[in-house]
Design a protein around this motif. Structure first.
Motif, PDB file in Angstrom:
ATOM      1  N   ALA A 247       4.468 -12.830  10.848  1.00 20.20           N
ATOM      2  CA  ALA A 247       3.081 -13.202  10.576  1.00 20.20           C
ATOM      3  C   ALA A 247       2.960 -14.082   9.340  1.00 20.20           C
ATOM      4  O   ALA A 247       1.987 -14.834   9.197  1.00 20.20           O
ATOM      5  N   ALA A 248       3.933 -13.990   8.436  1.00 21.53           N
ATOM      6  CA  ALA A 248       3.911 -14.795   7.212  1.00 21.53           C
ATOM      7  C   ALA A 248       4.643 -16.120   7.380  1.00 21.53           C
ATOM      8  O   ALA A 248       4.756 -16.881   6.414  1.00 21.53           O
ATOM      9  N   ALA A 249       5.119 -16.433   8.603  1.00 14.62           N
ATOM     10  CA  ALA A 249       5.876 -17.672   8.837  1.00 14.62           C
ATOM     11  C   ALA A 249       5.101 -18.931   8.441  1.00 14.62           C
ATOM     12  O   ALA A 249       5.707 -19.872   7.906  1.00 14.62           O
ATOM     13  N   PRO A 250       3.778 -19.021   8.673  1.00 13.99           N
ATOM     14  CA  PRO A 250       3.073 -20.239   8.250  1.00 13.99           C
ATOM     15  C   PRO A 250       3.199 -20.539   6.761  1.00 13.99           C
ATOM     16  O   PRO A 250       3.200 -21.706   6.357  1.00 13.99           O
ATOM     17  N   LEU A 251       3.308 -19.506   5.928  1.00 13.91           N
ATOM     18  CA  LEU A 251       3.455 -19.730   4.493  1.00 13.91           C
ATOM     19  C   LEU A 251       4.813 -20.332   4.154  1.00 13.91           C
ATOM     20  O   LEU A 251       4.957 -20.999   3.121  1.00 13.91           O
ATOM     21  N   ALA A 252       5.804 -20.103   5.005  1.00 14.81           N
ATOM     22  CA  ALA A 252       7.163 -20.585   4.749  1.00 14.81           C
ATOM     23  C   ALA A 252       7.490 -21.845   5.530  1.00 14.81           C
ATOM     24  O   ALA A 252       8.569 -22.403   5.353  1.00 14.81           O
ATOM     25  N   LEU A 349     -11.967 -26.596   6.146  1.00 17.19           N
ATOM     26  CA  LEU A 349     -11.325 -25.802   7.197  1.00 17.19           C
ATOM     27  C   LEU A 349      -9.866 -25.510   6.890  1.00 17.19           C
ATOM     28  O   LEU A 349      -9.249 -24.672   7.550  1.00 17.19           O
ATOM     29  N   THR A 350      -9.290 -26.219   5.920  1.00 19.37           N
ATOM     30  CA  THR A 350      -7.890 -25.991   5.573  1.00 19.37           C
ATOM     31  C   THR A 350      -7.729 -24.987   4.438  1.00 19.37           C
ATOM     32  O   THR A 350      -6.618 -24.751   3.969  1.00 19.37           O
ATOM     33  N   ARG A 351      -8.824 -24.378   3.996  1.00 18.78           N
ATOM     34  CA  ARG A 351      -8.747 -23.385   2.924  1.00 18.78           C
ATOM     35  C   ARG A 351      -8.299 -22.036   3.466  1.00 18.78           C
ATOM     36  O   ARG A 351      -8.261 -21.800   4.676  1.00 18.78           O
ATOM     37  N   TYR A 352      -7.975 -21.152   2.515  1.00 19.98           N
ATOM     38  CA  TYR A 352      -7.681 -19.754   2.847  1.00 19.98           C
ATOM     39  C   TYR A 352      -8.885 -18.918   2.437  1.00 19.98           C
ATOM     40  O   TYR A 352      -9.550 -19.221   1.448  1.00 19.98           O
ATOM     41  N   ARG A 353      -9.148 -17.861   3.185  1.00 19.04           N
ATOM     42  CA  ARG A 353     -10.322 -17.024   2.908  1.00 19.04           C
ATOM     43  C   ARG A 353      -9.909 -15.565   2.748  1.00 19.04           C
ATOM     44  O   ARG A 353      -9.178 -15.019   3.576  1.00 19.04           O
ATOM     45  N   HIS A 364      -2.939 -20.457  -1.095  1.00 18.94           N
ATOM     46  CA  HIS A 364      -2.823 -19.050  -0.727  1.00 18.94           C
ATOM     47  C   HIS A 364      -2.570 -18.213  -1.971  1.00 18.94           C
ATOM     48  O   HIS A 364      -1.725 -18.541  -2.809  1.00 18.94           O
ATOM     49  N   PHE A 365      -3.337 -17.140  -2.131  1.00 19.72           N
ATOM     50  CA  PHE A 365      -3.169 -16.215  -3.257  1.00 19.72           C
ATOM     51  C   PHE A 365      -2.679 -14.874  -2.734  1.00 19.72           C
ATOM     52  O   PHE A 365      -3.129 -14.404  -1.678  1.00 19.72           O
ATOM     53  N   TRP A 366      -1.808 -14.244  -3.497  1.00 16.48           N
ATOM     54  CA  TRP A 366      -1.379 -12.883  -3.151  1.00 16.48           C
ATOM     55  C   TRP A 366      -2.393 -11.866  -3.666  1.00 16.48           C
ATOM     56  O   TRP A 366      -2.534 -10.797  -3.103  1.00 16.48           O
ATOM     57  N   GLN A 367      -3.085 -12.205  -4.746  1.00 17.78           N
ATOM     58  CA  GLN A 367      -4.177 -11.373  -5.259  1.00 17.78           C
ATOM     59  C   GLN A 367      -5.430 -12.235  -5.338  1.00 17.78           C
ATOM     60  O   GLN A 367      -5.415 -13.302  -5.942  1.00 17.78           O
ATOM     61  N   CYS A 368      -6.508 -11.773  -4.709  1.00 13.66           N
ATOM     62  CA  CYS A 368      -7.730 -12.568  -4.654  1.00 13.66           C
ATOM     63  C   CYS A 368      -8.308 -12.770  -6.062  1.00 13.66           C
ATOM     64  O   CYS A 368      -8.505 -11.789  -6.786  1.00 13.66           O
ATOM     65  N   PRO A 378      -5.118 -13.829   4.599  1.00 13.72           N
ATOM     66  CA  PRO A 378      -4.246 -14.032   5.755  1.00 13.72           C
ATOM     67  C   PRO A 378      -3.404 -15.300   5.566  1.00 13.72           C
ATOM     68  O   PRO A 378      -3.744 -16.185   4.778  1.00 13.72           O
ATOM     69  N   ALA A 379      -2.318 -15.390   6.320  1.00 15.56           N
ATOM     70  CA  ALA A 379      -1.448 -16.560   6.221  1.00 15.56           C
ATOM     71  C   ALA A 379      -2.006 -17.753   6.983  1.00 15.56           C
ATOM     72  O   ALA A 379      -1.358 -18.789   7.065  1.00 15.56           O
ATOM     73  N   ARG A 380      -3.190 -17.633   7.534  1.00 16.85           N
ATOM     74  CA  ARG A 380      -3.795 -18.690   8.345  1.00 16.85           C
ATOM     75  C   ARG A 380      -4.985 -19.323   7.633  1.00 16.85           C
ATOM     76  O   ARG A 380      -5.632 -18.704   6.804  1.00 16.85           O
ATOM     77  N   ARG A 381      -5.251 -20.542   8.013  1.00 15.47           N
ATOM     78  CA  ARG A 381      -6.364 -21.293   7.431  1.00 15.47           C
ATOM     79  C   ARG A 381      -7.698 -20.813   7.996  1.00 15.47           C
ATOM     80  O   ARG A 381      -7.752 -20.101   8.990  1.00 15.47           O
ATOM     81  N   VAL A 382      -8.784 -21.251   7.335  1.00 18.01           N
ATOM     82  CA  VAL A 382     -10.122 -20.826   7.746  1.00 18.01           C
ATOM     83  C   VAL A 382     -10.386 -21.196   9.197  1.00 18.01           C
ATOM     84  O   VAL A 382     -10.966 -20.406   9.962  1.00 18.01           O
ATOM     85  N   GLU A 383      -9.963 -22.376   9.630  1.00 12.09           N
ATOM     86  CA  GLU A 383     -10.230 -22.825  10.983  1.00 12.09           C
ATOM     87  C   GLU A 383      -9.560 -21.949  12.032  1.00 12.09           C
ATOM     88  O   GLU A 383     -10.017 -21.855  13.175  1.00 12.09           O
ATOM     89  N   GLU A 384      -8.469 -21.275  11.635  1.00  9.82           N
ATOM     90  CA  GLU A 384      -7.700 -20.479  12.599  1.00  9.82           C
ATOM     91  C   GLU A 384      -8.156 -19.032  12.683  1.00  9.82           C
ATOM     92  O   GLU A 384      -7.652 -18.274  13.514  1.00  9.82           O
ATOM     93  N   LEU A 385      -9.081 -18.621  11.814  1.00  9.52           N
ATOM     94  CA  LEU A 385      -9.491 -17.223  11.775  1.00  9.52           C
ATOM     95  C   LEU A 385     -10.502 -16.926  12.874  1.00  9.52           C
ATOM     96  O   LEU A 385     -11.236 -17.793  13.309  1.00  9.52           O
TER      97      LEU A 385
END
Length: 385
Positions: A247-252, A349-353, A364-368, A378-385
């Motif tokens: 699930a974390a593959a997009p970050l890598a 749409l490319t942000r993280y939420r 991407h933040f590990w702590q908000c 999540p490891a996905r962008r806003v558009e993908e949620l």
């Protein structure tokens, strides 16, 4: 002698009558006070239920004045002050309770906890820390440790936070292994900024040992290997990450593509990225696939078609914008303006939420940064949620 005895016999009924009268007066006074105190108390509750906090405070103050020994009224008044943001008054109420010698042990612990909350809400973190530490071996110990953890995280005092988390884990208050791994990673990143790459790598490895299932230590280890010019070691860590936490593959994904190019393993990594994309389509995986295919002379021309394939399954403005950026239009002179407009529309749409509070960020933040929650992005962008 007879004279004195007669006076004594006459004085006894008089003394009895005066005593009876005094007792009746005291009883009436006690009854009047007891009637006034509950009346003021219930009046305060009624004001609270009607969201009239000013009137509720006045009623509770009246009740406390009528019966200063009632601890529950003090607790109600102090908590109400705290809710209104009048932290100084709340502190005075709870400190007054703690100064009483007749307070029971349970009420003393409760007052100490309330005082710690007053300091915490007021932002007086040093005084809150001292008050919370006094709650060890009390029924409020677990709550106090959680509050201490929050204080140390806000202050970025990661060693202290880790010590508290370890004590909570030993006391079976929850699984804090992933959070401990985050603390170690934060300390390691501080060492990286100081140029201590060896010490940083040791802490990243310790973080991975603390939480083998957590993706962050492996990702940080891969980045550390890349910083030290070791792309093959970085690629090995990334492949371990993809295997243990897909699930974390997009970050890598982007780092995977870079390491593949540096080690000459583009075909193997490209096949792996395609498999990951087929299992769970992602914009970051898509970008990594296109980047690797562009390096192949035979596939370079067809690489942008991956964005079209993505559009067949997902109506993505981001994918459409990236496809358009690599296409030649009939009216090429209008292309920059169109591309700029689409880029601006797609940027949010490319942000993280954050899944906890909705705070959006470009990275991407590990702590908000908003609510301080760990692993809420999540490891996905806003558009993908």
């Amino acid at each position: 002698m007879e004279f004195e005895l007669s006076w004594l016999l006459m004085g006894l009924p008089l003394a009895f009558g005066l005593g009876w009268l005094a007792s009746r007066l005291d009883l009436r006074q006690w009854r009047a006070d007891s009637r006034r105190s509950p009346k003021a108390y219930f009046k305060g509750l009624n004001y609270l239920l009607n969201e009239q906090q000013d009137q509720a405070i006045d009623a509770f103050i009246e009740a406390v004045q009528n019966d200063p020994d009632t601890t529950e009224l003090h607790f109600a008044l102090g908590n109400l002050f705290r809710r209104r943001g009048e932290y100084n008054r709340a502190v005075r109420v709870h400190e007054h309770l703690l100064s009483r010698a007749d307070l029971t042990r349970a009420d003393r612990d409760r007052a100490q906890h309330a005082l710690a909350l007053d300091f915490l809400k007021a932002g007086l973190l040093d005084r809150a820390e001292d008050a919370l530490r006094r709650l060890d071996a009390t029924p409020f110990e677990a709550q106090a440790r959680l509050a201490l953890l929050s204080i140390y995280e806000r202050a970025h005092d990661w060693p202290q936070a880790m010590a508290v988390a370890k004590r909570m884990q030993q006391a079976q208050q929850g699984d804090f292994s992933t959070r401990i791994a985050h603390y170690l990673c934060e300390q390691a990143l501080a060492l990286v900024q100081r140029g201590d790459h060896g010490g940083a790598r040791a802490l990243f490895e310790q973080a991975h040992a603390s939480a083998p299932q957590a993706p962050r230590p492996l990702l940080e280890l891969a980045r550390q290997h890349q910083r030290q010019g070791q792309p093959r070691a970085a690629l090995q860590q990334l492949q371990q990450l993809v295997a243990s936490a897909p699930a974390a593959a997009p970050l890598a994904a982007a780092l995977l593509a870079d390491c593949a190019s540096a080690t000459g393993q583009q075909p193997q990594v490209l096949a792996q990225l395609r498999t990951l994309y087929e299992a769970a389509p992602s914009l970051d995986l898509l970008d990594a696939i296109v980047a690797l295919e562009k390096q192949d002379a035979e596939q370079a021309a067809q690489a942008p078609q991956w964005y079209v394939r993505h559009l067949q399954h997902e109506p993505s403005l981001v994918a459409a914008t990236r496809w358009l950026a690599q296409e030649r239009l009939a009216h090429e002179e209008y292309h920059p303006q169109i591309q700029r407009a689409l880029d601006n529309a797609a940027k949010p749409l490319t942000r993280y939420r954050c899944a906890a509070c909705g705070f959006e960020a470009r990275q991407h933040f590990w702590q908000c940064p908003g609510c301080q929650t760990w692993d809420s992005y999540p490891a996905r962008r806003v558009e993908e949620l």
